[in-house]
Design a protein around this motif. Structure first.
Motif, PDB file in Angstrom:
ATOM      1  N   ASP A 131      99.553  93.898   6.970  1.00 37.86           N
ATOM      2  CA  ASP A 131      98.935  94.158   5.667  1.00 37.86           C
ATOM      3  C   ASP A 131      97.944  95.308   5.694  1.00 37.86           C
ATOM      4  O   ASP A 131      98.328  96.454   5.774  1.00 37.86           O
ATOM      5  N   ARG A 132      96.662  95.005   5.636  1.00 36.89           N
ATOM      6  CA  ARG A 132      95.764  96.113   5.338  1.00 36.89           C
ATOM      7  C   ARG A 132      95.414  96.977   6.543  1.00 36.89           C
ATOM      8  O   ARG A 132      94.717  97.962   6.417  1.00 36.89           O
TER       9      ARG A 132
ATOM     10  N   LEU B  26      91.880  85.015   1.627  1.00 40.74           N
ATOM     11  CA  LEU B  26      91.585  85.272   3.030  1.00 40.74           C
ATOM     12  C   LEU B  26      90.493  84.294   3.493  1.00 40.74           C
ATOM     13  O   LEU B  26      89.495  84.123   2.785  1.00 40.74           O
TER      14      LEU B  26
ATOM     15  N   GLU C 235      98.148  86.788   1.517  1.00 43.47           N
ATOM     16  CA  GLU C 235      96.757  86.457   1.816  1.00 43.47           C
ATOM     17  C   GLU C 235      95.927  87.668   1.420  1.00 43.47           C
ATOM     18  O   GLU C 235      96.147  88.764   1.926  1.00 43.47           O
ATOM     19  N   THR C 236      94.998  87.476   0.521  1.00 47.27           N
ATOM     20  CA  THR C 236      94.198  88.617   0.095  1.00 47.27           C
ATOM     21  C   THR C 236      92.845  88.145  -0.424  1.00 47.27           C
ATOM     22  O   THR C 236      92.550  86.959  -0.382  1.00 47.27           O
ATOM     23  N   ASP C 237      92.029  89.084  -0.876  1.00 45.42           N
ATOM     24  CA  ASP C 237      90.721  88.711  -1.417  1.00 45.42           C
ATOM     25  C   ASP C 237      90.462  89.524  -2.684  1.00 45.42           C
ATOM     26  O   ASP C 237      91.396  89.964  -3.333  1.00 45.42           O
TER      27      ASP C 237
ATOM     28  N   SER D 239      88.928  92.457  -2.979  1.00 45.51           N
ATOM     29  CA  SER D 239      88.810  93.907  -2.849  1.00 45.51           C
ATOM     30  C   SER D 239      90.132  94.577  -3.219  1.00 45.51           C
ATOM     31  O   SER D 239      91.182  93.947  -3.210  1.00 45.51           O
TER      32      SER D 239
ATOM     33  N   ASP E 285      93.846  96.717  -0.492  1.00 49.51           N
ATOM     34  CA  ASP E 285      95.220  96.421  -0.050  1.00 49.51           C
ATOM     35  C   ASP E 285      96.231  96.439  -1.192  1.00 49.51           C
ATOM     36  O   ASP E 285      97.356  95.957  -1.037  1.00 49.51           O
TER      37      ASP E 285
END
Lengths: 253, 417
Positions: free
Chosen positions: A117-118, B367, B394-396, B398, B401
């Motif tokens: 991912d990031r 996350l 899965e992320t938040d 911000s 991404d």
């Protein structure tokens, strides 16, 4: 003429096809002005259909094209390209500039995929950066690492932490070639985990620029216990597979 | 009014400006939107305006405001004491640097957000609350409330972690303890008549949300996932009787749309169910990415979604005891990932995906949210056995991404076409 354009984070590839035959293939670095680079690649070509892919796939809308155009993801593009080159492909691994993708195919269709991912850990960017630490050109970094033996275990896959770890190992007097080999092994470990998560079946087709690295190839072949000559398949031009897939998608409408 | 609230007004104005721009990009850009969406636009534009004024007016009349973070706090009881029940701000990156002084960095964005909103003095709902209710759902929240309590008094409800008889008995004692606390706060006695009314009002709200869910089974999808999420988000802020009426009107409009096969996206657009963690205002990132990738969202299996609206309280109870038991039973059906085991959630996700005619499911974990990230693996297995594809994200909060998410979601949508 039908064109596939793969606008990646590190390089842009163009494949032009006529009657499903590649008539033209070209590659330039992405730079900070990808639009100009795309225009350069397209100079003198009059596409009937253009399909973009890669991280910058939506930039094609800003090229002022007067032909039919659309975009597909690099996951689909690599799957199509790999299947065209190797119809028996069961899994595709693409390691590009900032992404690693593991793609499980079934009947030629994408069934499942995983990608980082990031963070660009374990991608081409990681190799490029660490090669810089060793002051070795990226093209030679694989050969350099293959001279190492008894590689230390590099536990970090984060580009920045891995450099710190490599620096500490150098301070301990470890042979630099062996540290480089350890860094390559760290990538393979992460890559194989990702492949296993989508369900690794052979033959595995390996695409993207990192497939040019002989150390990665040999470590990967032994990590997945690839059957000699048939388990791990490498295209002649692994960097061009995304653009080829985009062109084929355009050709098949 | 604003000066009286303990807010950082300059920072609050700046937040509203960003929120307004974000809302414009994500919501106002939609084509063929519903007329009923005007209500949503209005409520959202006034969420930190007129609604706060209403809360202040209610307080001036002697009513109390109870702020909550979780669907386990029984709204029926709050309403029975003529208090106002509101959800508190937890959906934006706000005061994160301050929050990280109180909770570890590897805490989910939602927890950091509610602490950050308080510390940066940005949430007028928190500042308007006479009582703030926390609960023992996940470990992250449990420990965060300990820290939160140091900056503002927080009443904690103990949510059990299993569904045994003993757990139910614990939960019943907690519901009764909450009732006594609310009576003490408001100075009002909760009579059976008042509680019955509280149950009816809350059930009516949930029925309107259930009606919306059912209508979204239609193809073409009559409403965007973004707007439906907004409806669910607003259900935590707006006055419940007004909300119920407005959502029923919106559903009437949806019915007439469905009758003429009109939709927000063309028929056969890939349909996705969102499942997992709650998305609090203004956390519209993932729905926006999904609906910009050639898909339409047809359901939200989350606390700000069907987990909050799926079950009703049995209305047949007449005595206080019967009604309390009915409330306890209803809340014990919540399939939060903090429970072990929580197999009913896997069944509920599968059922909802089928009911909504979804082509696939996108599982969303914040996350560092261990419970939902863990269940993503289980839900994936269950859905796979049913032949329903799932993508785990899965992320938040911000935006760093977004491009990577786009690639993954577009690729997932491509596999469905």
């Amino acid at each position: 003429v039908i064109i596939g354009l793969d606008i990646g984070s590190r390089s842009i590839e163009l494949v032009a096809m006529n009657n499903r035959e590649v008539v033209h293939a070209l590659r330039v670095p992405t730079t900070f002005d990808p639009l100009s680079q795309c225009r350069k690649l397209l100079d003198g070509l009059r596409p009937d259909i253009l399909v973009g892919t890669g991280y910058g796939r939506n930039l094609i809308q800003r090229l002022g094209l007067d032909c039919e155009h659309s975009a597909i993801t690099e996951i689909k593009a690599h799957a199509i390209g790999a299947r065209h080159l190797f119809p028996e492909a069961a899994t595709v691994l693409d390691i590009g500039g900032q992404d690693t993708k593991a793609i499980a195919l079934s009947g030629g269709r994408v069934m499942k995929f995983e990608m980082n991912d990031r963070c660009a850990a374990g991608t081409g960017k990681f190799l490029e950066y660490t090669a810089g630490v060793f002051q070795i050109p990226i093209e030679e970094f694989g050969h350099y690492a293959m001279k190492g033996n008894d590689p230390p275990v590099i536990s970090s896959i984060c580009t920045v932490f891995a450099e710190t770890e490599a620096t500490s190992l150098m301070a301990q007097g470890k042979q630099p070639e062996s540290i480089a080999l350890g860094l390559h092994k760290a990538i393979i470990k992460r890559t194989v985990n990702m492949l296993n998560r989508v369900g690794l079946n052979q033959p595995l087709v390996f695409t993207g620029g990192v497939a040019n690295n002989p150390c990665v190839l040999s470590l990967l072949a032994s990590a997945i216990k690839a059957e000699e000559g048939t388990g791990l398949l490498i295209p002649e031009n692994p960097d061009m597979v995304g653009a080829l897939g985009a062109a084929l998608h355009a050709a098949d409408g | 009014m604003w000066e009286k609230l303990d807010l950082d007004l300059d920072a609050h104005d700046a937040l509203l400006e960003v929120l307004g721009k974000f809302y414009g990009d994500i919501y106002m850009s939609q084509q063929n939107r519903l007329q009923g969406a005007e209500y949503l636009d209005f409520v959202l534009s006034e969420v930190h305006g007129l609604r706060i004024k209403e809360l202040q007016d209610a307080k001036a009349e002697g009513r109390k405001v109870i702020g909550t973070f979780c669907v386990f706090v029984p709204e029926e009881i709050t309403l029975a004491a003529d208090a106002v029940h509101v959800g508190l701000c937890a959906g934006a990156d706000a005061g994160t640097d301050l929050a990280e002084q109180l909770v570890p960095r590897n805490t989910c964005a939602l927890i950091k957000s509610f602490i950050g909103f308080k510390m940066a003095k940005l949430c007028p709902f928190t500042e308007s609350s006479d009582m703030i209710v926390g609960e023992t759902t996940c470990d992250g929240k449990k420990k965060a409330y300990e820290a939160f309590n140091e900056i503002t008094p927080t009443y904690i409800m103990e949510v059990p972690q299993t569904k045994t008889e003993a757990a139910r008995a614990l939960w019943k004692s907690e519901v009764l303890r909450y009732l006594a606390e609310v009576e003490k706060l408001t100075g009002k006695t909760i009579t059976p008549e008042r509680l019955k009314q509280g149950i009816k009002t809350t059930n009516a709200k949930r029925r309107a949300l259930q009606r919306l869910t059912s209508l979204r089974a239609a193809d073409p999808a009559p409403i965007s996932g973004r707007d439906a999420l907004l409806v669910n988000q607003i259900s935590f802020y707006d006055e419940p009787i007004r909300f119920t009426a407005k959502i029923n009107e919106l559903c009437d409009e949806l019915e007439s749309r469905i009758a003429v096969k009109d939709g927000i996206a063309p028929a056969k657009t890939p349909r996705l169910l969102l499942s997992g963690c709650p998305m609090a205002v203004p956390n519209w990132k993932l729905p926006y990415v999904i609906e910009s990738s050639g898909a339409v969202i047809v359901g939200e299996e989350s606390c700000i979604g069907t987990r909050n609206s799926r079950d009703l309280v049995d209305e047949s109870g007449e005595t206080m005891d019967e009604m309390i038991d009915a409330i306890v039973d209803r809340y014990m059906k919540i399939d939060c990932a903090c429970f072990t085991p929580n197999t009913e959630r896997q069944e509920n996700v599968t059922d909802l995906a089928k009911r909504m005619n979804a082509d696939g499911v996108i599982h969303y974990s914040l996350l560092f949210c261990q419970p939902y990230t863990h269940e993503a693996l289980k839900v994936d297995k269950t859905l796979q056995a049913e032949g329903i594809p799932m993508l785990s994200i899965e992320t938040d909060y911000s935006m760093e991404d977004v491009e990577q998410l786009k690639t993954r979601i577009e690729a997932f949508v491509e596999t469905l076409a």
